[in-house]
Design a protein around this motif. Structure first.
Motif, PDB file in Angstrom:
ATOM      1  N   VAL A  12       0.804  -1.091  -0.058  1.00 26.07           N
ATOM      2  CA  VAL A  12       0.159  -0.007  -0.050  1.00 26.07           C
ATOM      3  C   VAL A  12       0.928   1.165  -0.082  1.00 26.07           C
ATOM      4  O   VAL A  12       1.656   1.306   0.990  1.00 26.07           O
ATOM      5  CB  VAL A  12      -0.990  -0.027   1.105  1.00 26.07           C
ATOM      6  CG1 VAL A  12      -1.880   1.326   1.211  1.00 26.07           C
ATOM      7  CG2 VAL A  12      -1.775  -1.163   1.205  1.00 26.07           C
ATOM      8  N   ASN A  17      -4.434   3.254  -1.792  1.00 25.33           N
ATOM      9  CA  ASN A  17      -5.375   2.349  -0.828  1.00 25.33           C
ATOM     10  C   ASN A  17      -5.083   1.051  -1.295  1.00 25.33           C
ATOM     11  O   ASN A  17      -4.736   0.555  -2.052  1.00 25.33           O
ATOM     12  CB  ASN A  17      -6.767   3.007  -1.044  1.00 25.33           C
ATOM     13  CG  ASN A  17      -7.189   3.056  -2.499  1.00 25.33           C
ATOM     14  OD1 ASN A  17      -7.174   2.028  -3.196  1.00 25.33           O
ATOM     15  ND2 ASN A  17      -7.665   4.149  -3.001  1.00 25.33           N
ATOM     16  N   VAL A  18      -5.964   0.113  -0.338  1.00 23.18           N
ATOM     17  CA  VAL A  18      -6.005  -1.289  -0.526  1.00 23.18           C
ATOM     18  C   VAL A  18      -6.661  -1.579  -1.862  1.00 23.18           C
ATOM     19  O   VAL A  18      -5.744  -2.546  -2.413  1.00 23.18           O
ATOM     20  CB  VAL A  18      -6.620  -2.078   0.655  1.00 23.18           C
ATOM     21  CG1 VAL A  18      -7.003  -3.450   0.444  1.00 23.18           C
ATOM     22  CG2 VAL A  18      -5.784  -1.813   1.836  1.00 23.18           C
ATOM     23  N   ARG A  19      -7.564  -1.092  -2.160  1.00 25.49           N
ATOM     24  CA  ARG A  19      -8.428  -1.516  -3.452  1.00 25.49           C
ATOM     25  C   ARG A  19      -7.309  -1.498  -4.880  1.00 25.49           C
ATOM     26  O   ARG A  19      -7.267  -2.183  -5.585  1.00 25.49           O
ATOM     27  CB  ARG A  19      -9.338  -0.575  -3.893  1.00 25.49           C
ATOM     28  CG  ARG A  19      -9.977  -0.705  -5.025  1.00 25.49           C
ATOM     29  CD  ARG A  19     -11.280   0.125  -5.383  1.00 25.49           C
ATOM     30  NE  ARG A  19     -12.060  -0.195  -6.561  1.00 25.49           N
ATOM     31  CZ  ARG A  19     -13.033  -1.142  -6.398  1.00 25.49           C
ATOM     32  NH1 ARG A  19     -13.531  -1.771  -5.546  1.00 25.49           N
ATOM     33  NH2 ARG A  19     -13.610  -1.346  -7.849  1.00 25.49           N
ATOM     34  N   GLN A  20      -6.539  -0.286  -4.605  1.00 25.79           N
ATOM     35  CA  GLN A  20      -5.609   0.086  -5.722  1.00 25.79           C
ATOM     36  C   GLN A  20      -4.463  -0.914  -5.641  1.00 25.79           C
ATOM     37  O   GLN A  20      -4.033  -1.560  -6.591  1.00 25.79           O
ATOM     38  CB  GLN A  20      -5.131   1.321  -5.703  1.00 25.79           C
ATOM     39  CG  GLN A  20      -3.975   1.722  -6.787  1.00 25.79           C
ATOM     40  CD  GLN A  20      -4.777   1.487  -7.958  1.00 25.79           C
ATOM     41  OE1 GLN A  20      -5.753   2.184  -8.466  1.00 25.79           O
ATOM     42  NE2 GLN A  20      -4.081   0.695  -9.160  1.00 25.79           N
ATOM     43  N   SER A  21      -4.011  -1.440  -4.505  1.00 24.35           N
ATOM     44  CA  SER A  21      -2.779  -2.380  -4.311  1.00 24.35           C
ATOM     45  C   SER A  21      -3.331  -3.891  -4.793  1.00 24.35           C
ATOM     46  O   SER A  21      -2.667  -4.360  -5.474  1.00 24.35           O
ATOM     47  CB  SER A  21      -2.437  -2.161  -2.702  1.00 24.35           C
ATOM     48  OG  SER A  21      -2.118  -1.365  -2.325  1.00 24.35           O
ATOM     49  N   GLU A  49       0.407  -1.124   8.040  1.00 22.79           N
ATOM     50  CA  GLU A  49      -0.092  -0.350   7.145  1.00 22.79           C
ATOM     51  C   GLU A  49       0.144  -0.403   5.531  1.00 22.79           C
ATOM     52  O   GLU A  49      -0.650  -0.032   4.600  1.00 22.79           O
ATOM     53  CB  GLU A  49      -0.031   1.320   7.514  1.00 22.79           C
ATOM     54  CG  GLU A  49      -0.720   1.569   8.813  1.00 22.79           C
ATOM     55  CD  GLU A  49      -0.503   2.952   9.332  1.00 22.79           C
ATOM     56  OE1 GLU A  49      -0.734   3.731   8.443  1.00 22.79           O
ATOM     57  OE2 GLU A  49      -0.182   3.471  10.494  1.00 22.79           O
ATOM     58  N   PRO A 252       3.182   2.908   5.129  1.00 20.49           N
ATOM     59  CA  PRO A 252       2.962   2.706   3.528  1.00 20.49           C
ATOM     60  C   PRO A 252       4.078   3.046   2.822  1.00 20.49           C
ATOM     61  O   PRO A 252       4.968   3.978   3.142  1.00 20.49           O
ATOM     62  CB  PRO A 252       1.724   3.991   3.431  1.00 20.49           C
ATOM     63  CG  PRO A 252       0.954   4.079   4.737  1.00 20.49           C
ATOM     64  CD  PRO A 252       2.209   3.988   5.671  1.00 20.49           C
TER      65      PRO A 252
END
Length: 332
Positions: A12, A17-21, A49, A252
């Motif tokens: 991340v 964000n997690v969705r993009q990761s 994180e 991050p």
């Protein structure tokens, strides 16, 4: 030919964000599949994180749907965090979804701090020293040999490729005793690499799985068209390592900072050089040379590449250069 694979911590990034990761993970897996990588692994970490692979089996299902031929697996599952039956069910499910493509690397570290470990396990009564017994129990579920009195569904009859992971001599001894392939985490803990490989090879006992030792070792790559760009890209991982060493907390993945390494001073640079001792930073020629030296030194059958780079496209480029390096003199 020395095989090459990818360990993706599903970073991340700062501002991401997690969705993009997770979208990046699927894209990266497709990319390395096309580049000839043998395996795509993700690792179980918790409470960090900067890492989005905590639900490891879920991430692997996501990546499996995005790919066709590359082996996908855990590098690894931290078995003391789980009942072996749960892992048998999870990886039995993955094996049913993606037959012949699933790897299951097993480690005994918590993948977290004690507070997070307690939240995961509810208590800390589970004993990392019971790791060998847990591995045997897990093997029993997959073999469906009736020794546990329980039939794992899914899991019974599944054939994920089991690996023992380690950064010390314990995993090397266990992998040798069980006749399993062994992967050493030299991408962040290189100190005992040579000794662990020697212990594994000297003590290896042939098994139904493997008739001779089969070893893998981690190696960081920060590759680019120019030396200056590669050195800049590497500063993101350097910042992350410094943060976890000084605070105990993951962050991050930050954007690169020119001159970061130099800003640490002599002692800080020495620590960083030790942690990242198994690394290559530079152009294709430099990466090729350093990988060749690493393979010659370790005599490993496979290299697990790690490329923690902030920009997704630059990361893909780095892994393409690494594939070119591995497919050249290293693999000859």
């Amino acid at each position: 030919m020395t095989r090459y694979s990818l360990l993706d911590l599903v970073p991340v990034t700062r501002g991401g964000n997690v969705r993009q990761s997770l979208a990046n993970a699927a894209d990266l897996a497709r990319h390395v599949e096309a580049q000839g990588y043998t395996r795509y692994w993700v690792a179980e970490h918790h409470g960090m994180e900067g890492i989005a692979s905590a639900a490891t089996s879920v991430v692997l299902a996501h990546v499996g749907q995005a790919t066709e031929t590359i082996r996908i697996g855990a590098g690894g599952i931290m078995l003391p965090n789980h009942a072996p039956l749960v892992i048998a069910e999870q990886f039995g499910t993955l094996d049913a979804l993606f037959p012949g493509r699933i790897d299951l690397g097993l480690g005994r570290a918590p993948g977290s701090d004690q507070t997070v470990a307690r939240a995961l396990r509810r208590t800390l009564e589970s004993d990392p020293n019971a790791f060998p017994q847990d591995v045997l129990e897990l093997q029993s579920y997959f073999a469906d040999d009736g020794q546990t009195g329980i039939r794992a569904t899914p899991g019974a009859g599944a054939k994920p490729e089991l690996w023992i992971l380690g950064s010390s001599l314990f995993g090397a001894q266990l992998a040798a005793a069980l006749g399993l392939p062994y992967a050493f985490a030299s991408h962040f803990a290189p100190a005992l690499l040579d000794e662990a490989l020697d212990v594994y090879r000297r003590n290896f006992r042939p098994s139904a799985v493997l008739d001779k030792p089969h070893a893998m070792a981690g190696f960081n790559v920060f590759a680019a068209e120019t030396q200056e760009e590669a050195e800049l890209l590497a500063t993101s991982a350097q910042q992350a390592f410094v943060a976890i060493r000084t605070t105990g907390k993951g962050i991050p993945l930050p954007p690169p900072i020119p001159g970061f390494r130099e800003s640490l001073g002599g002692q800080g640079q020495a620590v960083l050089d030790h942690v990242l001792g198994c690394s290559a930073t530079g152009t294709r020629d430099i990466v090729t040379r350093e990988l060749a030296k690493f393979v010659e030194r370790t005599r490993v059958d496979e290299v697990m590449l790690v490329s923690s780079i902030y920009d997704h496209e630059a990361r893909k480029k780095s892994l393409s250069i690494a594939a070119e390096a591995m497919a050249g003199p290293v693999a000859a």
